[in-house]
Design a protein around this motif. Structure first.
Motif, PDB file in Angstrom:
ATOM      1  N   GLY A  59       0.636  -1.255  -0.097  1.00  0.00           N
ATOM      2  CA  GLY A  59      -0.112  -0.036  -0.118  1.00  0.00           C
ATOM      3  C   GLY A  59       0.946   1.373   0.127  1.00  0.00           C
ATOM      4  N   SER A  60       2.106   1.180  -0.516  1.00  0.00           N
ATOM      5  CA  SER A  60       2.832   2.399  -0.367  1.00  0.00           C
ATOM      6  C   SER A  60       3.273   3.141  -1.774  1.00  0.00           C
ATOM      7  N   VAL A  61       2.569   2.480  -2.859  1.00  0.00           N
ATOM      8  CA  VAL A  61       3.051   3.025  -4.221  1.00  0.00           C
ATOM      9  C   VAL A  61       1.742   3.906  -4.732  1.00  0.00           C
ATOM     10  N   ASP A  62       2.235   5.077  -5.426  1.00  0.00           N
ATOM     11  CA  ASP A  62       1.117   5.992  -6.072  1.00  0.00           C
ATOM     12  C   ASP A  62       0.659   5.435  -7.374  1.00  0.00           C
ATOM     13  N   MET A  63       1.987   4.746  -8.274  1.00  0.00           N
ATOM     14  CA  MET A  63       1.893   4.422  -9.610  1.00  0.00           C
ATOM     15  C   MET A  63       2.717   3.483 -10.057  1.00  0.00           C
ATOM     16  N   VAL A  64       2.089   2.348 -10.780  1.00  0.00           N
ATOM     17  CA  VAL A  64       3.150   1.299 -11.392  1.00  0.00           C
ATOM     18  C   VAL A  64       2.989   1.493 -12.826  1.00  0.00           C
ATOM     19  N   THR A  65       4.090   1.577 -13.425  1.00  0.00           N
ATOM     20  CA  THR A  65       3.974   1.625 -15.026  1.00  0.00           C
ATOM     21  C   THR A  65       4.723   0.544 -15.702  1.00  0.00           C
ATOM     22  N   ALA A  66       4.404   0.399 -16.820  1.00  0.00           N
ATOM     23  CA  ALA A  66       5.085  -0.912 -17.575  1.00  0.00           C
ATOM     24  C   ALA A  66       4.971  -0.375 -19.098  1.00  0.00           C
ATOM     25  N   GLY A  67       6.026  -0.227 -19.677  1.00  0.00           N
ATOM     26  CA  GLY A  67       5.748  -0.127 -21.130  1.00  0.00           C
ATOM     27  C   GLY A  67       6.144  -1.237 -21.911  1.00  0.00           C
ATOM     28  N   GLN A  68       5.434  -1.662 -23.148  1.00  0.00           N
ATOM     29  CA  GLN A  68       5.740  -2.422 -24.113  1.00  0.00           C
ATOM     30  C   GLN A  68       6.071  -3.796 -23.344  1.00  0.00           C
TER      31      GLN A  68
ATOM     32  N   LEU B   9       0.182  -1.223  -4.475  1.00  0.00           N
ATOM     33  CA  LEU B   9      -0.653   0.166  -4.817  1.00  0.00           C
ATOM     34  C   LEU B   9      -1.231   0.568  -3.674  1.00  0.00           C
ATOM     35  N   LYS B  10      -1.164   1.930  -3.463  1.00  0.00           N
ATOM     36  CA  LYS B  10      -2.294   2.650  -2.554  1.00  0.00           C
ATOM     37  C   LYS B  10      -3.580   2.303  -3.081  1.00  0.00           C
ATOM     38  N   PRO B  11      -4.672   2.279  -2.242  1.00  0.00           N
ATOM     39  CA  PRO B  11      -6.038   2.128  -2.519  1.00  0.00           C
ATOM     40  C   PRO B  11      -6.553   3.147  -3.703  1.00  0.00           C
ATOM     41  N   SER B  12      -6.017   4.350  -3.901  1.00  0.00           N
ATOM     42  CA  SER B  12      -6.512   5.223  -4.900  1.00  0.00           C
ATOM     43  C   SER B  12      -5.112   5.153  -6.066  1.00  0.00           C
ATOM     44  N   GLY B  13      -4.236   4.148  -6.045  1.00  0.00           N
ATOM     45  CA  GLY B  13      -3.341   4.053  -7.006  1.00  0.00           C
ATOM     46  C   GLY B  13      -3.288   3.849  -8.374  1.00  0.00           C
ATOM     47  N   THR B  14      -2.571   3.864  -9.012  1.00  0.00           N
ATOM     48  CA  THR B  14      -2.782   3.768 -10.926  1.00  0.00           C
ATOM     49  C   THR B  14      -1.672   2.866 -11.205  1.00  0.00           C
ATOM     50  N   LEU B  15      -2.395   1.790 -11.998  1.00  0.00           N
ATOM     51  CA  LEU B  15      -1.682   1.026 -12.782  1.00  0.00           C
ATOM     52  C   LEU B  15      -1.712   1.402 -14.473  1.00  0.00           C
TER      53      LEU B  15
END
Length: 86
Positions: A33-42, A60-66
């Motif tokens: 629950g500590s990350v605001d955003m996780v990204t992955a490209g291609q 991810l935090k409850p309002s986090g973004t993948l």
């Protein structure tokens, strides 16, 4: 590649973003629950989804973004996909 990343320091002297490189299947070094955003490209198609999605959901935090991003041929009618993970 991370050596090319630059950002302004915040008032406490730390950068506003912390960059990590890891496999999607083992994010055990990241607190739940500590990350605001996780990204992955291609790359999401290479993930072992049965392991990576629970790990991503855990950190991810409850309002986090993948955010997964990729390219599509110009002939593709697919322009955007929206969905909610719960």
């Amino acid at each position: 590649m991370l050596s090319a990343v630059t950002s302004q320091e915040t008032s406490d002297g730390n950068p506003p973003i912390e960059y990590k490189v890891a496999t999607a299947e083992d994010l055990s070094f990241i607190e739940s629950g500590s990350v605001d955003m996780v990204t992955a490209g291609q790359s999401a198609h290479w993930f072992k989804h049965e392991k990576s999605f629970p790990e991503i959901a855990r950190i991810l935090k409850p309002s986090g973004t993948l955010a997964f991003f990729c390219t599509f041929p110009k002939t593709s009618n697919l322009s955007r996909i929206d969905f909610q993970v719960s």
